[in-house]
Design a protein around this motif. Sequence first.
Motif, PDB file in Angstrom:
ATOM      1  N   LEU A 193      13.181 -36.331 -28.447  1.00  0.00           N
ATOM      2  CA  LEU A 193      13.649 -37.541 -29.601  1.00  0.00           C
ATOM      3  C   LEU A 193      14.529 -36.695 -30.667  1.00  0.00           C
ATOM      4  N   LEU A 194      14.097 -35.631 -30.909  1.00  0.00           N
ATOM      5  CA  LEU A 194      14.778 -34.841 -31.933  1.00  0.00           C
ATOM      6  C   LEU A 194      16.225 -34.440 -31.620  1.00  0.00           C
ATOM      7  N   ASP A 195      16.313 -34.090 -30.419  1.00  0.00           N
ATOM      8  CA  ASP A 195      17.741 -34.134 -29.650  1.00  0.00           C
ATOM      9  C   ASP A 195      18.658 -35.134 -29.685  1.00  0.00           C
ATOM     10  N   GLN A 196      18.028 -36.348 -29.423  1.00  0.00           N
ATOM     11  CA  GLN A 196      18.695 -37.832 -29.653  1.00  0.00           C
ATOM     12  C   GLN A 196      19.112 -38.063 -31.147  1.00  0.00           C
ATOM     13  N   ILE A 197      18.402 -37.672 -31.982  1.00  0.00           N
ATOM     14  CA  ILE A 197      18.548 -37.897 -33.257  1.00  0.00           C
ATOM     15  C   ILE A 197      19.451 -36.815 -33.866  1.00  0.00           C
ATOM     16  N   SER A 222      23.209 -34.293 -38.815  1.00  0.00           N
ATOM     17  CA  SER A 222      22.723 -33.168 -38.872  1.00  0.00           C
ATOM     18  C   SER A 222      21.275 -33.207 -39.850  1.00  0.00           C
ATOM     19  N   ASP A 223      21.147 -34.302 -40.454  1.00  0.00           N
ATOM     20  CA  ASP A 223      20.003 -34.462 -41.237  1.00  0.00           C
ATOM     21  C   ASP A 223      19.062 -35.515 -40.496  1.00  0.00           C
ATOM     22  N   PRO A 224      17.949 -35.189 -39.753  1.00  0.00           N
ATOM     23  CA  PRO A 224      17.403 -36.135 -39.137  1.00  0.00           C
ATOM     24  C   PRO A 224      16.636 -36.998 -40.138  1.00  0.00           C
ATOM     25  N   SER A 225      16.180 -36.661 -41.261  1.00  0.00           N
ATOM     26  CA  SER A 225      15.244 -37.112 -42.399  1.00  0.00           C
ATOM     27  C   SER A 225      16.064 -38.609 -42.718  1.00  0.00           C
ATOM     28  N   VAL A 243      17.908 -40.502 -40.760  1.00  0.00           N
ATOM     29  CA  VAL A 243      17.836 -41.577 -39.576  1.00  0.00           C
ATOM     30  C   VAL A 243      16.391 -41.864 -39.704  1.00  0.00           C
ATOM     31  N   ILE A 244      15.455 -40.990 -39.998  1.00  0.00           N
ATOM     32  CA  ILE A 244      13.908 -41.391 -39.884  1.00  0.00           C
ATOM     33  C   ILE A 244      13.479 -42.389 -41.117  1.00  0.00           C
ATOM     34  N   GLU A 245      14.281 -41.896 -42.127  1.00  0.00           N
ATOM     35  CA  GLU A 245      14.028 -42.940 -43.488  1.00  0.00           C
ATOM     36  C   GLU A 245      14.693 -44.303 -43.246  1.00  0.00           C
ATOM     37  N   VAL A 246      15.966 -44.512 -42.687  1.00  0.00           N
ATOM     38  CA  VAL A 246      16.350 -45.526 -42.344  1.00  0.00           C
ATOM     39  C   VAL A 246      15.503 -46.559 -41.670  1.00  0.00           C
ATOM     40  N   ALA A 247      15.221 -45.937 -40.172  1.00  0.00           N
ATOM     41  CA  ALA A 247      14.378 -46.552 -39.245  1.00  0.00           C
ATOM     42  C   ALA A 247      12.903 -46.961 -39.862  1.00  0.00           C
ATOM     43  N   LEU A 248      12.192 -46.319 -40.911  1.00  0.00           N
ATOM     44  CA  LEU A 248      11.035 -46.830 -41.523  1.00  0.00           C
ATOM     45  C   LEU A 248      11.371 -47.763 -42.195  1.00  0.00           C
ATOM     46  N   ARG A 249      12.414 -47.831 -43.098  1.00  0.00           N
ATOM     47  CA  ARG A 249      12.657 -49.124 -44.067  1.00  0.00           C
ATOM     48  C   ARG A 249      12.968 -50.299 -43.270  1.00  0.00           C
ATOM     49  N   GLN A 250      13.813 -49.921 -42.137  1.00  0.00           N
ATOM     50  CA  GLN A 250      14.012 -51.172 -41.122  1.00  0.00           C
ATOM     51  C   GLN A 250      12.525 -51.947 -40.621  1.00  0.00           C
TER      52      GLN A 250
END
Length: 76
Positions: free
Chosen positions: A25-29, A34-37, A39-46
């Motif tokens: 999962l981290l490899d896909q992100i 370059s900043d996975p945080s 992507v994770i923040e946007v996914a959590l908001r959605q």
Amino acid sequence: MTESAIRPEQPSNKVDVSIQLDVDLLDQISHLTSDPSKVIEVALRQWLRGGNRKDDDLTRTMPRNPPVPPRGEWND
């Protein structure tokens, strides 16, 4: 989560959280940014907004084509 894993940052209104992710999962992100945080923040908001609707080519409903006129009535 332990309290040592959460550290507040002073300059912004964000909190530093330590999480464990699957390596694949981290490899896909990391292919996205370059900043996975981010992507994770946007996914959590959605997810919290209920934005789990997929909008890709496989889930869209295609508009129906207009009916084809019978043979011989193409150039009316």
